[in-house]
Design a protein around this motif. Sequence first.
Motif, short mmCIF file in Angstrom:
data_model
loop_
_atom_site.label_atom_id
_atom_site.label_comp_id
_atom_site.label_asym_id
_atom_site.label_seq_id
_atom_site.Cartn_x
_atom_site.Cartn_y
_atom_site.Cartn_z
N LEU A 185 0.85 -1.19 0.00
CA LEU A 185 0.00 0.00 0.00
C LEU A 185 0.89 1.24 0.00
O LEU A 185 2.07 1.16 0.35
N LYS A 188 1.49 5.60 0.72
CA LYS A 188 1.10 6.85 1.38
C LYS A 188 2.33 7.75 1.44
O LYS A 188 3.41 7.31 1.84
N TRP A 195 -8.88 2.84 -1.90
CA TRP A 195 -8.24 3.14 -0.62
C TRP A 195 -8.38 1.96 0.31
O TRP A 195 -9.42 1.32 0.37
N HIS A 254 -8.36 0.99 4.27
CA HIS A 254 -8.52 1.59 5.59
C HIS A 254 -8.05 0.63 6.67
O HIS A 254 -8.46 -0.54 6.68
N ILE A 274 -5.24 5.53 6.34
CA ILE A 274 -5.79 5.26 5.01
C ILE A 274 -4.62 5.21 4.04
O ILE A 274 -3.75 6.08 4.05
N LEU A 301 -3.32 4.21 -0.14
CA LEU A 301 -3.67 4.04 -1.55
C LEU A 301 -3.23 2.64 -1.98
O LEU A 301 -2.18 2.16 -1.57
N THR A 302 -4.05 1.99 -2.78
CA THR A 302 -3.64 0.72 -3.38
C THR A 302 -3.71 0.85 -4.89
O THR A 302 -4.51 1.62 -5.41
#
Length: 152
Positions: free
Chosen positions: A46, A48, A71, A73, A78, A80-81
């Motif tokens: 993921l 960020k 996104w 969680h 949170i 980003l994917t």
Amino acid sequence: MKITIEVDEKCNEDQVIIRCQELNETVEKIQKSISEMTNVDKEIVLYKDKKEFYIPPDDILFFEAVDNVVWAHTVDDIFLTKYKLYELERLMPWYFSRISKSAIVNTNKIYSITKNITSSSKIEFRGTPKKIYASRSYYKMLMLKMNERIKK
């Protein structure tokens, strides 16, 4: 139950397809067994703030698509994917369930579900104010996954 195995030398990745008339307890158990043998221990990448994070699926509460961005969680954050929701459905362990056209939830993290017969049902998680909504059309599948979780 009929079982068919097809060997294809051109196949790049093993694939299991379960074709069934309805989603029932037997099919759920087969899916669970296969998922436990393949995906459970893998981490997902993921993003960020220009950093890559390697997060185990168990730490993810839900995935949500907003404006063509997916996104992930967690309780506190949170991320980003780069995956699409349909790809995450295949990658994530059996206890993840699609709950709407724009969301997938980790059923192991659900604390409460407030059922609403006329619209979406609210899903809440322990230890965080985050919540998400399950559409009526996905509610039955969600409850099957929740029942499977309880049987463990």
